[in-house]
Design a protein around this motif. Structure first.
Motif, short mmCIF file in Angstrom:
data_model
loop_
_atom_site.label_atom_id
_atom_site.label_comp_id
_atom_site.label_asym_id
_atom_site.label_seq_id
_atom_site.Cartn_x
_atom_site.Cartn_y
_atom_site.Cartn_z
N ASP A 1 -47.78 -21.03 1.16
CA ASP A 1 -48.63 -20.51 2.23
C ASP A 1 -47.90 -20.38 3.57
O ASP A 1 -48.13 -19.44 4.32
N TYR B 1 -57.51 -18.36 6.73
CA TYR B 1 -57.65 -17.19 7.61
C TYR B 1 -59.14 -16.84 7.77
O TYR B 1 -59.60 -16.49 8.86
N GLN C 1 -54.01 -18.22 3.05
CA GLN C 1 -54.17 -16.79 3.23
C GLN C 1 -55.58 -16.27 2.93
O GLN C 1 -56.09 -15.40 3.63
N HIS D 1 -48.65 -12.58 9.55
CA HIS D 1 -48.97 -13.87 8.95
C HIS D 1 -48.46 -15.02 9.82
O HIS D 1 -49.13 -16.05 9.94
N TYR E 1 -43.36 -13.08 7.89
CA TYR E 1 -44.04 -11.82 8.20
C TYR E 1 -44.81 -11.98 9.50
O TYR E 1 -45.59 -12.92 9.66
N THR F 1 -54.46 -8.28 8.25
CA THR F 1 -53.60 -8.36 7.07
C THR F 1 -54.10 -7.41 5.99
O THR F 1 -55.17 -6.81 6.11
N TYR G 1 -44.84 -17.01 3.86
CA TYR G 1 -45.52 -16.06 4.74
C TYR G 1 -45.09 -16.17 6.20
O TYR G 1 -45.37 -15.25 6.99
#
Length: 416
Positions: free
Chosen positions: A165, A141, A137, A175, A172, A106, A169
């Protein structure tokens, strides 16, 4: 995210249970002042220890010296204290910006001083029974990366979905994959919307779902009620606007809607809190056009709650959120909430009765809802009564805290 008051308020719930609680920070910013002093912040880097110790001495000892000095010298010492503080924090910010690494593939970066290597050290030294990542994120992660290194010896893992969150996301690809991996690996899932429970299960979560509730735990209603009840909503003359503009906030749309209500605002003041730079420019423009409007400088949480207690209307416009904490606070303090449907406010509000639920891109409809709220005294007073009952049922910190502690005990018992 140690600089967040939301994180502090949640962690403080655990602070008197004879549990050792360690907060692992995601950057070198100072922790929120709302953290209980019994909570430890992990800073094992020698550089961080030295600089943060100096900053602490500067704030505490330097401040004490300033207060003891005669007035003629105090101004100069205050400036020196402020300069030392800015210099130290600028140095830490520079370290964070120079030594960074991206989380997975990311564009989200984390300082190396707070990255996987340091987190592994923390886990090895602290040997926790439970790791709880408050946010996906930047926090979950990172933990996913660490768990891939530790494998089966990784402790029980709880994750909290903050705000958007998952809801935002998930759209995408990178994500979406990482969210899926976090949820597959996590043992316990916390969130504040039933919407996000369904999303998590759909995206692979098979563990234990915590009782759905606000990510701040709740509000001290016993303290807030006397403040709330000073002025009934229909007699209040403030409109409070959430001032975020950027990733999720759309305060410029909110202010454009306010400008369309100028004929209704002769007896009202508009206050904008947490205003982004572009929003401040818009505030200046509206003020020059004759609207009584200004931005609020930094406020403590209690100061903001007192502002909500004097507000007739709360207006929050954004393209994504969980349940807006500001909205919960505003409705609890009697302000009539107008909130975008991209937050899960429909789980708290009845549109047209206890608040208005709006679309973030429909300026005319937002303006029309503001006008109705300004004209209809019965509506705002009745909504205040309804929302207080909801707060008593779902936002009382003492009740929610007992449930949260009980749930943590169950998690920890299962971890043994």
């Amino acid at each position: 995210m140690q600089d967040s008051p939301h994180a502090a308020r949640w962690v403080n719930i655990l602070s008197d249970q004879d549990w050792e609680v360690m907060v692992f920070p995601v950057n070198s910013q100072p922790p929120s002042h709302e953290f209980n002093k019994s909570i430890s912040i992990y800073r094992k880097s020698i550089t961080l220890i030295i600089v943060h110790t100096l900053l602490k001495w500067n704030d505490q000892i330097g401040g004490a010296i300033v207060n003891a000095i005669d007035l003629p010298f105090r101004s100069g010492l205050l400036k020196l204290n402020s300069f030392i503080g800015r210099l130290g924090r600028s140095f830490l910010a520079s370290l964070d910006s120079i030594f960074i690494e991206n989380i997975k593939k990311t564009k989200i970066s984390i300082p190396k001083l707070h990255g996987p290597h340091q987190l592994l050290k923390c886990i090895d030294a602290f040997k926790p029974d439970l790791i709880h990542s408050l946010e996906f994120q930047h926090c979950s992660y990172l933990l996913l990366q660490v768990k891939e290194s530790l494998g089966e010896v990784f402790p029980k893992w709880a994750v909290t979905n903050w705000g958007s969150d998952i809801y935002f996301y998930q759209n995408y690809d990178i994500h979406h994959h990482l969210i899926n991996q976090v949820l597959i690996n996590a043992d316990v899932y916390f969130c504040e919307c039933h919407r996000d429970v369904e999303l998590a299960i759909h995206m692979g979560f098979k563990g234990v779902v915590a009782p759905v509730g606000p990510n701040i735990g709740g509000l001290n209603l016993e303290v807030l009620k006397p403040i709330r009840d000073v002025v009934i909503p229909s007699k209040r003359n403030l409109i409070v606007v959430k001032g975020y503009e950027g990733f999720s906030g759309r305060a410029l749309i909110a202010l454009e809607a306010i400008s369309m209500c100028r004929d209704f605002l002769s007896n009202y003041k508009v206050l904008v809190y947490s205003a982004s730079p572009a929003v401040r420019n818009k505030i200046k423009s509206l003020s020059e056009d004759g609207i009584s409007i200004k931005s609020l400088d930094r406020l403590s949480n209690m100061e903001l709650l007192k502002v909500f207690a004097m507000a007739r209307i709360y207006l929050g416009v954004g393209v994504t959120d969980g349940i807006s904490t500001s909205m919960l606070e505003a409705m609890s303090m009697g302000a009539f909430p107008i909130q975008t449907n991209t937050a899960c406010c429909n789980e708290w509000l009845e549109d047209g009765r206890s608040g208005f639920i709006i679309c973030p891109d429909d300026i005319e409809k937002i303006a029309s809802r503001v006008k109705i709220s300004l004209k209809d005294d019965v509506l705002v007073d009745q909504a205040s009564k309804v929302n207080w009952k909801i707060a008593e049922k779902r936002l009382d910190l003492s009740k929610n805290r007992a449930k949260i502690i009980d749930f943590y005990f169950k998690i920890l018992d299962d971890a043994e």
